[in-house]
Structures are given as C-alpha cells and as structure tokens.
Design a protein around this motif. Structure first.
Motif, PDB file in Angstrom:
ATOM      1  N   TYR A   1       0.891  -1.168   0.000  1.00 53.21           N
ATOM      2  CA  TYR A   1       0.000   0.000   0.000  1.00 53.21           C
ATOM      3  C   TYR A   1       0.926   1.214   0.000  1.00 53.21           C
ATOM      4  O   TYR A   1       2.005   1.157   0.590  1.00 53.21           O
ATOM      5  N   PRO A   2       0.565   2.300  -0.639  1.00 53.29           N
ATOM      6  CA  PRO A   2       1.458   3.461  -0.585  1.00 53.29           C
ATOM      7  C   PRO A   2       1.602   3.964   0.864  1.00 53.29           C
ATOM      8  O   PRO A   2       0.647   3.895   1.636  1.00 53.29           O
ATOM      9  N   GLY A   3       2.767   4.437   1.215  1.00 54.46           N
ATOM     10  CA  GLY A   3       2.977   4.998   2.547  1.00 54.46           C
ATOM     11  C   GLY A   3       2.179   6.276   2.739  1.00 54.46           C
ATOM     12  O   GLY A   3       1.657   6.853   1.775  1.00 54.46           O
TER      13      GLY A   3
ATOM     14  N   ALA B   1       3.213   9.291   0.485  1.00 54.73           N
ATOM     15  CA  ALA B   1       2.934   9.050  -0.937  1.00 54.73           C
ATOM     16  C   ALA B   1       1.432   9.107  -1.206  1.00 54.73           C
ATOM     17  O   ALA B   1       0.971   9.632  -2.229  1.00 54.73           O
ATOM     18  N   PHE B   2       0.648   8.564  -0.266  1.00 48.89           N
ATOM     19  CA  PHE B   2      -0.814   8.539  -0.408  1.00 48.89           C
ATOM     20  C   PHE B   2      -1.366   9.975  -0.380  1.00 48.89           C
ATOM     21  O   PHE B   2      -2.175  10.374  -1.221  1.00 48.89           O
TER      22      PHE B   2
ATOM     23  N   SER C   1      -0.633  11.794  -3.483  1.00 42.16           N
ATOM     24  CA  SER C   1      -1.398  11.369  -4.658  1.00 42.16           C
ATOM     25  C   SER C   1      -2.720  12.141  -4.756  1.00 42.16           C
ATOM     26  O   SER C   1      -3.191  12.439  -5.850  1.00 42.16           O
ATOM     27  N   TYR C   2      -3.311  12.501  -3.614  1.00 42.05           N
ATOM     28  CA  TYR C   2      -4.519  13.346  -3.651  1.00 42.05           C
ATOM     29  C   TYR C   2      -4.183  14.713  -4.239  1.00 42.05           C
ATOM     30  O   TYR C   2      -4.940  15.260  -5.040  1.00 42.05           O
TER      31      TYR C   2
ATOM     32  N   THR D   1      -1.995  15.469  -6.367  1.00 42.77           N
ATOM     33  CA  THR D   1      -1.795  15.428  -7.827  1.00 42.77           C
ATOM     34  C   THR D   1      -3.137  15.391  -8.565  1.00 42.77           C
ATOM     35  O   THR D   1      -3.212  15.773  -9.720  1.00 42.77           O
ATOM     36  N   ILE D   2      -4.183  14.935  -7.906  1.00 41.05           N
ATOM     37  CA  ILE D   2      -5.503  14.842  -8.556  1.00 41.05           C
ATOM     38  C   ILE D   2      -6.157  16.222  -8.639  1.00 41.05           C
ATOM     39  O   ILE D   2      -6.689  16.609  -9.667  1.00 41.05           O
TER      40      ILE D   2
ATOM     41  N   LEU E   1      -7.804  18.860  -3.007  1.00 41.05           N
ATOM     42  CA  LEU E   1      -7.525  17.717  -2.122  1.00 41.05           C
ATOM     43  C   LEU E   1      -6.141  17.823  -1.476  1.00 41.05           C
ATOM     44  O   LEU E   1      -5.599  16.853  -0.965  1.00 41.05           O
TER      45      LEU E   1
ATOM     46  N   TYR F   1      -4.367  18.507   1.322  1.00 35.99           N
ATOM     47  CA  TYR F   1      -4.407  18.646   2.781  1.00 35.99           C
ATOM     48  C   TYR F   1      -3.408  17.677   3.405  1.00 35.99           C
ATOM     49  O   TYR F   1      -3.134  16.628   2.833  1.00 35.99           O
TER      50      TYR F   1
ATOM     51  N   ILE G   1     -10.288  12.440   2.889  1.00 38.44           N
ATOM     52  CA  ILE G   1      -9.081  11.818   2.315  1.00 38.44           C
ATOM     53  C   ILE G   1      -8.315  11.025   3.383  1.00 38.44           C
ATOM     54  O   ILE G   1      -7.733   9.990   3.086  1.00 38.44           O
TER      55      ILE G   1
ATOM     56  N   GLY H   1      -9.954   7.861   3.698  1.00 40.22           N
ATOM     57  CA  GLY H   1      -9.643   7.085   2.490  1.00 40.22           C
ATOM     58  C   GLY H   1      -8.317   6.359   2.592  1.00 40.22           C
ATOM     59  O   GLY H   1      -8.135   5.275   2.031  1.00 40.22           O
TER      60      GLY H   1
END
Lengths: 204, 204
Positions: free
Chosen positions: A110-112, A115-116, A119-120, A122-123, A127, A129, A148, A151
């Motif tokens: 799972y992404p750490g 990184a997780f 990734s928000y 980048t979307i 997002l 935060y 998030i 999530g």
C-alpha cells in the motif's frame, strides 16, 4: 558485531543493545571496523558493501524459495522474525505480509502515508491537505480533510483486521497505525530479529 | 434542453437520450443555442458559463446544508439521484458516498486508479507496474505487480462491502470495479439523474 539494514536513505545499525542511523549520502561504510551483517535494498550500494572485507551480506544466507523473486529483502528478513501473524511495515511504502506456521502466505503493498497524501494533491488542488492522523474511522466523514484521511486509513485497517491474526507493526509510521490497532505489537527491531534468526541466534 | 456536467477536462452533455463529450480546452460553450442546465467543478469556467444567457447553473438551485461546504458539486448532485445506497464514482479520484432514507451519511475519497498506480512509482522504480485489473482479491499475492494491484483493490472493496448496501457504480472506471462487485449497478447517467431530480423531473 553489528547488524545493518541499509535502505534508500539511511544505514540503520544495531549493536544488539542500541540502534543508530547514518545517512546513505554522507556515511563512509569502510570506517566501520566491526564485523557487519547487512541487508541492502539498493543494488549499486549492495555491490559496494559486498566488496568490503568485514561487511557480510545476509541475503546470501537466505533461501528465498518460500517467497518470490522480486520481493524486497527487508520484507523477506522481517518474515523470519515471526511464525504466525501479520507484519505491517509502515515506511515510504506500507508492506503487509502474512505468516502461518512459519510459512509465508503472501502479502501486499500500500502506498505509505506521505505518498498517499501526495497522490490526492496530484488529482486536484482541492484535495491538498495533510492527513488528519486521528480521523475517526468508525464513522463516515463530512469534510474534505477527513474524507481523504479516512480514504487512507479505513480501507487499510479493514484489510488488516480481516486476517484476524496477531499484528506486528514496524517502520517509521508504526506509532500512527498503533492508535487504530491498539492490540497490535509495535516492534521497531523486528527486522533485526529476523536478521538474528537468519544468523541462527536469538535476541534476548 | 441539455444537461451538462463540466469537469476539469471535458463538457459531458446529455440530451435525455444520448450523451456526448467536448474538450474543455477547445470547445466554445457559446455555440450552444439550447437551454443548458449545468454543474461545474472548475471555479473560473463556472463564472464564465454563468455569464452566458442560456446556461443555467444548477448549483444555485441546490440546498447544500445536508452536505458540507467543500464537497464537490458533482458528488452532491449524484447524491440526489438515489435514496438508499452507496455511490462509487470512479474517476481521477474515487468518491464513495452513503445515503440512508435520502439523508447523506458521509463519504470518503480514495485516489483514482491512475493516481494510485503513479504513487507506487514515486516510491520506488521497483514498484513501477501497471495494475493487474483482474488480480484475485480473495488470496494474498506473491508477486510485485499483484501486490500493488491488490493494495489498490482489496482494501477499497472491503470498505465498500462493509456497508452492506446497494452499490451504484459510475465514472470512467466503473466497469473495472464492477468485475469485483458484480451485484452493484452500473449507472453512467447517475449524475444526470441527480440533475433531473434537482430540476424536479424524472428520467424515464
């Protein structure tokens, strides 16, 4: 004798009493005079360390057949530290590995946390935060930061709990996950225990 | 009359029979002569569309108090399309929202398939794989590609299944999730149904 887990950013040493870290970029491994048993996830650095007379690569002593070819040596070594249970190593990636009767059952990645979180971002800017690392995962969120954070945490925790086995947390973010998994054991020396097992010793 | 869901990359039109898309960068919205009811997640573009005489922003007709301030208007509108169930909108982000008796219970956001895949690549070159979108989520993986694919799918699916409610899948990756949630309903027009509900009509 020293044990050393060489990651992408640091040398993590353990002298069976205390542990300490050195930066991969600035530290010169040839300054160590003790006998060092090491594992190293970085191919180029691994080659260099193997060339030093007092640095012995534990990877050469390990039978990898119960695992799989591309599995990180750190995960494989950690799996030697326990017989039954779930190992959650929460670092830049979160690896989750399951053992039953000493046999590797498989594992996932799972992404750490960082990184997780990134990734928000980048979307969408909306997002971007930091996670609320104390978000309530027992009820559905009603604001973006919690949405998030939930999530990241809630699905991972449901997956880990679904195994219904003893859970051992290790890695830099172990303490954060421990809040949500209070029955889990935190063991920051798990990897070193695995290394000692490979060396045929037991950690007191 | 046309309905239009304006995202970051495209105008998604629906004339109550067919839907079609236009690129946000190249399409000139003033070329449309019909009456258009729209929602738009992009603040600057929303302002521009509101200035056009035949484009009416549905957001102005919506009572947002049962939701929360920073919740995307697309999620809010989709929530108007159902009374009970879980809405999974699998796009660049995956939003999961729960409704009971027409009341919003909360929801969370998970990175979309592409963003999740990319986040592994940022952690390590060794994790740079496309997902196996048919990975078996009922048993723990024993190779790297499956380990990251499982990491994306299995925790999310456990979270969604934990609600034990009717699930509606929408968005570009709905079909991929449908393989794992065969009892779920795929509804690519869910958002338009929500818009029609707001307009006080029913989609046949």
């Amino acid at each position: 004798m020293l044990l050393c887990d060489v990651g992408n950013t640091s040398y993590h040493f353990y002298d069976l009493e205390n542990d300490f870290k050195e930066d991969v970029k600035s530290f010169d491994p040839s300054t160590i005079e003790d006998e060092v048993y090491f594992i190293c996830v970085h191919p180029t650095l691994k080659k260099r360390l193997r060339a030093l007379p007092n640095w012995e690569d534990l990877e050469e002593k390990i039978d990898k057949t119960p695992f799989y070819d591309t599995m990180g040596i750190d995960r494989i070594v950690a799996c030697h530290a326990i017989t039954d249970g779930v190992i959650v190593d929460a670092g830049s990636a979160i690896t989750v590995d399951v053992l039953k009767g000493g046999v590797f059952q498989g594992g996932f990645i799972y992404p750490g946390l960082k990184a997780f979180q990134n990734s928000y971002a980048t979307i969408s800017k909306a997002l971007r935060y930091d996670f609320n690392t104390q978000v309530d995962t027992t009820k559905l969120p009603k604001n973006t930061q919690d949405a998030i954070s939930y999530g990241f945490f809630a699905p991972l925790l449901k997956e880990i709990r679904s195994y219904d086995m003893e859970t051992i947390l290790t890695g830099g973010d172990a303490a954060i996950l421990h809040r949500y998994l209070p029955d889990a054991k935190v063991d920051r020396h798990l990897l070193f225990r695995g290394m000692l097992f490979v060396l045929g010793r037991e950690l007191c």
